[in-house]
Design a protein around this motif. Structure first.
Motif, PDB file in Angstrom:
ATOM      1  N   LEU A  18       0.805  -1.224   0.000  1.00  0.00           N
ATOM      2  CA  LEU A  18       0.000   0.000   0.000  1.00  0.00           C
ATOM      3  C   LEU A  18       0.837   1.273   0.000  1.00  0.00           C
ATOM      4  O   LEU A  18       0.331   2.350  -0.340  1.00  0.00           O
ATOM      5  CB  LEU A  18      -0.962  -0.014   1.188  1.00  0.00           C
ATOM      6  N   ASP A  19       2.120   1.182   0.351  1.00  0.00           N
ATOM      7  CA  ASP A  19       2.991   2.361   0.322  1.00  0.00           C
ATOM      8  C   ASP A  19       3.130   2.929  -1.088  1.00  0.00           C
ATOM      9  O   ASP A  19       3.395   4.121  -1.250  1.00  0.00           O
ATOM     10  CB  ASP A  19       4.379   2.026   0.874  1.00  0.00           C
ATOM     11  N   LYS A  20       2.964   2.089  -2.085  1.00  0.00           N
ATOM     12  CA  LYS A  20       3.105   2.547  -3.481  1.00  0.00           C
ATOM     13  C   LYS A  20       1.972   3.502  -3.875  1.00  0.00           C
ATOM     14  O   LYS A  20       2.091   4.244  -4.836  1.00  0.00           O
ATOM     15  CB  LYS A  20       3.145   1.355  -4.449  1.00  0.00           C
ATOM     16  N   MET A  21       0.888   3.489  -3.115  1.00  0.00           N
ATOM     17  CA  MET A  21      -0.206   4.415  -3.397  1.00  0.00           C
ATOM     18  C   MET A  21       0.267   5.851  -3.242  1.00  0.00           C
ATOM     19  O   MET A  21      -0.212   6.749  -3.931  1.00  0.00           O
ATOM     20  CB  MET A  21      -1.403   4.137  -2.482  1.00  0.00           C
ATOM     21  N   GLY A  22       1.239   6.089  -2.367  1.00  0.00           N
ATOM     22  CA  GLY A  22       1.781   7.426  -2.190  1.00  0.00           C
ATOM     23  C   GLY A  22       2.409   7.972  -3.464  1.00  0.00           C
ATOM     24  O   GLY A  22       2.268   9.154  -3.785  1.00  0.00           O
ATOM     25  N   LEU A  23       3.110   7.116  -4.198  1.00  0.00           N
ATOM     26  CA  LEU A  23       3.703   7.553  -5.470  1.00  0.00           C
ATOM     27  C   LEU A  23       2.622   7.885  -6.499  1.00  0.00           C
ATOM     28  O   LEU A  23       2.740   8.865  -7.232  1.00  0.00           O
ATOM     29  CB  LEU A  23       4.638   6.473  -6.018  1.00  0.00           C
ATOM     30  N   LEU A  24       1.588   7.066  -6.531  1.00  0.00           N
ATOM     31  CA  LEU A  24       0.481   7.352  -7.449  1.00  0.00           C
ATOM     32  C   LEU A  24      -0.211   8.651  -7.065  1.00  0.00           C
ATOM     33  O   LEU A  24      -0.601   9.440  -7.940  1.00  0.00           O
ATOM     34  CB  LEU A  24      -0.510   6.187  -7.468  1.00  0.00           C
ATOM     35  N   PHE A  25      -0.348   8.879  -5.773  1.00  0.00           N
ATOM     36  CA  PHE A  25      -0.957  10.126  -5.313  1.00  0.00           C
ATOM     37  C   PHE A  25      -0.112  11.313  -5.758  1.00  0.00           C
ATOM     38  O   PHE A  25      -0.643  12.312  -6.250  1.00  0.00           O
ATOM     39  CB  PHE A  25      -1.120  10.121  -3.789  1.00  0.00           C
TER      40      PHE A  25
END
Length: 183
Positions: A18-25
């Motif tokens: 779920l940390d990868k959602m930060g990059l998408l954000f």
């Protein structure tokens, strides 16, 4: 880590990273905000809608297959969030032209600044007068810089229909802009 494609990032989110959602954000919060802002003309509402899109990305991450483009999938979610908001009877009003004027200041002479403010006000009024269907296709093509084939996938219509809508929307916008400008 920023070299990962959007699809690979979302596939990692899907598998629990779920940390990868930060990059998408980081990559998409501003474009999504712009999309919503052009559709609603409300900054606070647009921020809320962006947050709702990222919430739904997490909630429905299992539906992302990676076969198509991430951006197309994301805009499908964004449209659904916007439609849900409209169904909740939220009113969309035009934003204050003074907000635009604050961003235009700096280096321009006062008369140029005033003229730019007036043109922006007329343009925003003309955009607001377009049907949601035309406004949406213009925002996606001109402001979000999406290609017609991408827009066709987002709207679930064929590419030829997108081209026709863009052409008609631009014609309608031009007519409304010049009509409003003469007033």
């Amino acid at each position: 880590m920023n070299t990962l494609t959007d699809n690979s990032l979302m596939l990692r989110v899907k598998t629990g990273d779920l940390d990868k959602m930060g990059l998408l954000f980081e990559r998409y919060n501003r474009p999504l905000f712009g999309f919503f802002y052009h559709m609603t003309h409300k900054a606070d509402l647009s921020e809320d809608l962006v947050q709702n899109v990222f919430y739904r990305m997490l909630k429905y991450r299992h539906t992302f297959t990676g076969d198509g483009e991430f951006r197309t999938w994301m805009y499908h979610l964004a449209r659904n969030v916007l439609n849900d908001s409209v169904k909740q009877n939220r009113s969309f009003n035009f934003y204050d032209v003074n907000e635009v004027a604050d961003r235009l200041e700096g280096g321009m002479r006062a008369d140029e600044n005033l003229e730019r403010q007036q043109e922006n006000a007329v343009l925003h009024e003309a955009m607001g007068a377009l049907s949601p269907e035309y406004r949406e296709v213009l925002i996606l093509s001109r402001f979000q810089e999406m290609k017609y084939d991408e827009i066709a996938k987002v709207l679930n219509i064929n590419e030829g229909t997108v081209k026709v809508r863009v052409h008609r929307a631009l014609g309608e916008l031009k007519k409304r802009f010049f009509t409003n400008e003469r007033r």
